[in-house]
Design a protein around this motif. Structure first.
Motif, PDB file in Angstrom:
ATOM      1  N   ALA A  46       0.865  -1.142   0.136  1.00  0.00           N
ATOM      2  CA  ALA A  46       0.093   0.046   0.006  1.00  0.00           C
ATOM      3  C   ALA A  46       0.967   1.050   0.089  1.00  0.00           C
ATOM      4  CB  ALA A  46      -0.850   0.083   1.233  1.00  0.00           C
ATOM      5  N   THR A  47       0.277   2.453   0.137  1.00  0.00           N
ATOM      6  CA  THR A  47       1.104   3.607   0.295  1.00  0.00           C
ATOM      7  C   THR A  47       0.674   4.408   1.535  1.00  0.00           C
ATOM      8  OG1 THR A  47       1.243   4.118  -2.433  1.00  0.00           O
ATOM      9  CG2 THR A  47       1.465   6.000  -1.028  1.00  0.00           C
ATOM     10  N   VAL A  48       1.553   4.639   2.387  1.00  0.00           N
ATOM     11  CA  VAL A  48       1.246   5.494   3.561  1.00  0.00           C
ATOM     12  C   VAL A  48       0.752   7.328   2.927  1.00  0.00           C
ATOM     13  CG1 VAL A  48       2.100   5.963   5.711  1.00  0.00           C
ATOM     14  CG2 VAL A  48       2.910   4.053   4.519  1.00  0.00           C
ATOM     15  N   PRO A  49      -0.294   7.230   3.700  1.00  0.00           N
ATOM     16  CA  PRO A  49      -0.731   8.754   3.472  1.00  0.00           C
ATOM     17  C   PRO A  49       0.474   9.668   3.923  1.00  0.00           C
ATOM     18  CG  PRO A  49      -2.349   7.653   4.759  1.00  0.00           C
ATOM     19  CD  PRO A  49      -1.004   6.557   4.749  1.00  0.00           C
ATOM     20  N   GLY A  50       0.507  11.102   3.134  1.00  0.00           N
ATOM     21  CA  GLY A  50       1.483  11.816   3.461  1.00  0.00           C
ATOM     22  C   GLY A  50       2.725  12.153   2.528  1.00  0.00           C
ATOM     23  N   GLY A  51       2.759  11.430   1.442  1.00  0.00           N
ATOM     24  CA  GLY A  51       3.739  11.642   0.674  1.00  0.00           C
ATOM     25  C   GLY A  51       5.443  11.105   1.019  1.00  0.00           C
ATOM     26  N   ARG A  52       6.262  11.895   0.925  1.00  0.00           N
ATOM     27  CA  ARG A  52       7.553  11.576   1.082  1.00  0.00           C
ATOM     28  C   ARG A  52       7.967  11.279   2.402  1.00  0.00           C
ATOM     29  NH1 ARG A  52      13.099  15.465   1.193  1.00  0.00           N
ATOM     30  NH2 ARG A  52      14.581  13.716   1.169  1.00  0.00           N
ATOM     31  N   PRO A  53       8.493   9.588   2.566  1.00  0.00           N
ATOM     32  CA  PRO A  53       8.750   9.292   3.901  1.00  0.00           C
ATOM     33  C   PRO A  53       9.595   9.891   4.794  1.00  0.00           C
ATOM     34  CG  PRO A  53       9.714   7.911   2.358  1.00  0.00           C
ATOM     35  CD  PRO A  53       9.138   9.088   1.558  1.00  0.00           C
ATOM     36  N   GLN A  54       9.692   9.666   6.146  1.00  0.00           N
ATOM     37  CA  GLN A  54      10.730  10.096   6.892  1.00  0.00           C
ATOM     38  C   GLN A  54      11.225   9.036   7.915  1.00  0.00           C
ATOM     39  OE1 GLN A  54       8.975  13.498   9.090  1.00  0.00           O
ATOM     40  NE2 GLN A  54       8.962  14.728   7.482  1.00  0.00           N
ATOM     41  N   ALA A  55      10.413   7.858   8.151  1.00  0.00           N
ATOM     42  CA  ALA A  55      11.017   6.902   8.870  1.00  0.00           C
ATOM     43  C   ALA A  55      10.239   5.638   8.547  1.00  0.00           C
ATOM     44  CB  ALA A  55      11.160   7.119  10.298  1.00  0.00           C
ATOM     45  N   LEU A  56      10.945   4.456   9.032  1.00  0.00           N
ATOM     46  CA  LEU A  56      10.085   3.137   8.902  1.00  0.00           C
ATOM     47  C   LEU A  56      10.761   2.140   9.897  1.00  0.00           C
ATOM     48  CD1 LEU A  56       8.222   1.237   7.139  1.00  0.00           C
ATOM     49  CD2 LEU A  56      10.109   0.516   5.894  1.00  0.00           C
ATOM     50  N   THR A  57       9.786   1.593  10.445  1.00  0.00           N
ATOM     51  CA  THR A  57      10.215   0.437  11.695  1.00  0.00           C
ATOM     52  C   THR A  57       9.268  -0.714  11.575  1.00  0.00           C
ATOM     53  OG1 THR A  57      11.304   1.884  13.216  1.00  0.00           O
ATOM     54  CG2 THR A  57      10.724  -0.258  13.815  1.00  0.00           C
ATOM     55  N   ALA A  58       9.708  -1.781  11.378  1.00  0.00           N
ATOM     56  CA  ALA A  58       8.681  -3.023  11.300  1.00  0.00           C
ATOM     57  C   ALA A  58       9.086  -3.722  12.777  1.00  0.00           C
ATOM     58  CB  ALA A  58       8.997  -4.109  10.288  1.00  0.00           C
ATOM     59  N   VAL A  59       7.787  -3.730  13.550  1.00  0.00           N
ATOM     60  CA  VAL A  59       7.860  -4.386  14.956  1.00  0.00           C
ATOM     61  C   VAL A  59       7.962  -5.748  14.624  1.00  0.00           C
ATOM     62  CG1 VAL A  59       6.796  -4.292  16.971  1.00  0.00           C
ATOM     63  CG2 VAL A  59       6.760  -2.214  15.730  1.00  0.00           C
ATOM     64  N   ASP A  60       7.013  -6.269  14.000  1.00  0.00           N
ATOM     65  CA  ASP A  60       7.377  -7.753  13.812  1.00  0.00           C
ATOM     66  C   ASP A  60       6.782  -8.108  12.212  1.00  0.00           C
ATOM     67  OD1 ASP A  60       4.272  -7.944  13.659  1.00  0.00           O
ATOM     68  OD2 ASP A  60       4.320  -8.235  15.817  1.00  0.00           O
ATOM     69  N   ALA A  61       6.543  -9.132  11.949  1.00  0.00           N
ATOM     70  CA  ALA A  61       6.180  -9.645  10.637  1.00  0.00           C
ATOM     71  C   ALA A  61       5.093  -9.002   9.900  1.00  0.00           C
ATOM     72  CB  ALA A  61       5.979 -11.109  10.474  1.00  0.00           C
ATOM     73  N   GLU A  62       4.111  -8.470  10.953  1.00  0.00           N
ATOM     74  CA  GLU A  62       2.840  -7.913  10.491  1.00  0.00           C
ATOM     75  C   GLU A  62       2.508  -6.496  10.882  1.00  0.00           C
ATOM     76  OE1 GLU A  62       0.891  -9.385   8.004  1.00  0.00           O
ATOM     77  OE2 GLU A  62       2.164 -11.082   8.107  1.00  0.00           O
ATOM     78  N   HIS A  63       3.201  -6.156  11.820  1.00  0.00           N
ATOM     79  CA  HIS A  63       3.262  -4.808  12.747  1.00  0.00           C
ATOM     80  C   HIS A  63       4.334  -3.643  12.131  1.00  0.00           C
ATOM     81  CE1 HIS A  63       2.629  -2.852  16.806  1.00  0.00           C
ATOM     82  NE2 HIS A  63       2.146  -1.995  15.818  1.00  0.00           N
ATOM     83  N   ILE A  64       3.797  -2.396  11.424  1.00  0.00           N
ATOM     84  CA  ILE A  64       4.748  -1.583  10.697  1.00  0.00           C
ATOM     85  C   ILE A  64       4.451  -0.473  11.158  1.00  0.00           C
ATOM     86  CG2 ILE A  64       5.551  -0.831   8.696  1.00  0.00           C
ATOM     87  CD1 ILE A  64       4.168  -3.150   7.461  1.00  0.00           C
ATOM     88  N   LEU A  65       5.551   0.393  11.565  1.00  0.00           N
ATOM     89  CA  LEU A  65       5.333   1.961  11.788  1.00  0.00           C
ATOM     90  C   LEU A  65       5.874   2.788  10.771  1.00  0.00           C
ATOM     91  CD1 LEU A  65       6.568   1.789  15.718  1.00  0.00           C
ATOM     92  CD2 LEU A  65       4.152   1.932  14.806  1.00  0.00           C
ATOM     93  N   ALA A  66       5.286   3.713  10.487  1.00  0.00           N
ATOM     94  CA  ALA A  66       6.026   4.580   9.190  1.00  0.00           C
ATOM     95  C   ALA A  66       5.440   5.868   9.403  1.00  0.00           C
ATOM     96  CB  ALA A  66       5.142   4.111   8.001  1.00  0.00           C
ATOM     97  N   ALA A  67       6.510   6.859   9.088  1.00  0.00           N
ATOM     98  CA  ALA A  67       6.359   8.236   9.228  1.00  0.00           C
ATOM     99  C   ALA A  67       6.472   8.936   7.807  1.00  0.00           C
ATOM    100  CB  ALA A  67       7.256   9.059  10.094  1.00  0.00           C
ATOM    101  N   THR A  68       5.442  10.017   7.528  1.00  0.00           N
ATOM    102  CA  THR A  68       5.508  10.612   6.644  1.00  0.00           C
ATOM    103  C   THR A  68       5.427  12.249   6.789  1.00  0.00           C
ATOM    104  OG1 THR A  68       3.353  10.894   5.949  1.00  0.00           O
ATOM    105  CG2 THR A  68       4.296   8.775   5.163  1.00  0.00           C
TER     106      THR A  68
END
Length: 287
Positions: free
Chosen positions: A239-261
């Motif tokens: 998928a595409t995370v809302p907000g355009g250009r990314p700033q950070a990404l962390t996968a907590v586990d195989a299905e749990h993701i944190l993303a900053a835009t």
């Protein structure tokens, strides 16, 4: 490898990524700071989830923050330094780098109280790690000041690796020697712990995070989240995370993701197919 000064290298890569770009569930925990009315967060550099409290931590240009009871950003501790590289190593244990408000480089710093206080371990005044990863009892870092991949087990003595232009790194959770780096030409691969890297291969990713053997995540310059089950050989967009250009990404586990835009911190618990906003970002900022 290109041996231009690291500052120029970082600028060139950031520009390359910019040109290719377009344009919750908050568990309560003990208070980590009292946010003044109107506190806002801008320019995020790192994300992490404390495995003990399951609380979200956000490293920014103005210190480390966490969502409060109403989802508003609350400062963690007293430091308002620029936190660049940031990684959670264990319960209440974080590593970071960046710049003091007075200027200069922080080197490698460590917190054992979930970001309330920090201790300098090494390279103060010498290095600014724009990317940090903790795996196999080792800190892997990309020292943007010197354009080097470096590793340390004790936080003090460092082994220098390859010189390259990168934004982010990720380490295999299974193989201590397998390190990936994002570059303007694509993802570069090292089989020897970052000492050497093969030629980068597309697609171009801005950020990487490797949660499990078959769950490597990449975020492209337009905010698209991709998953690889074979260590980055092939990718499938989720998928595409809302907000355009990314700033950070962390996968907590195989299905749990944190993303900053540029518009906020988003969370997915279904492998990146759907995201919900955890924290708003006031402005996009610049490095």
């Amino acid at each position: 490898m290109n041996k231009r000064p690291a500052a120029l290298a970082a600028t060139a890569l950031a520009l390359a990524l910019t040109l290719t770009a377009c344009s919750g569930s908050g568990e309560d925990a003990e208070s980590t700071g009292s946010a003044a009315s109107g506190t806002t967060v801008s320019h995020i550099h790192g994300l992490g989830l404390d495995p003990a409290s399951r609380r979200l931590y956000v490293a920014t240009h103005e210190g480390v923050y966490t969502p409060g009871a109403q989802g508003k950003p609350e400062p963690v501790g007293d430091s308002r330094d620029d936190f660049m590289g940031f990684t959670v190593a264990g319960a209440r244990t974080f590593y970071a780098s960046g710049h003091p408000t007075s200027g200069g480089n922080k080197g490698l710093i460590k917190s054992t109280d979930a970001g309330k206080s920090w201790k300098t371990l090494s390279l103060a005044g010498e290095s600014d790690f724009h990317a940090l990863d903790f795996a196999h009892g080792t800190v892997y870092g990309y020292d943007s000041t010197n354009g080097l991949v470096r590793t340390t087990r004790n936080g003090v003595s460092w082994r220098d690796g390859a010189r390259l232009e990168a934004i982010d790194i990720a380490v295999s959770p299974q193989d201590t020697g397998l390190v990936l780096a994002t570059t303007a030409d694509g993802v570069a691969r090292s089989a020897d712990g970052g000492r050497t890297f093969a030629r980068a291969e597309k697609p171009v990713m801005a950020y990487l995070s490797w949660a499990a053997r078959d769950a490597l995540y990449g975020m492209d310059p337009s905010g698209g989240v991709h998953r690889s089950g074979d260590g980055g050989r092939t990718w499938k967009k989720a998928a595409t995370v809302p907000g355009g250009r990314p700033q950070a990404l962390t996968a907590v586990d195989a299905e749990h993701i944190l993303a900053a835009t540029r518009t906020g911190v988003y969370e997915s618990k279904d492998g990146g197919h759907a995201f919900t906003k955890r924290l708003a970002v006031a402005s996009n900022g610049t490095h």
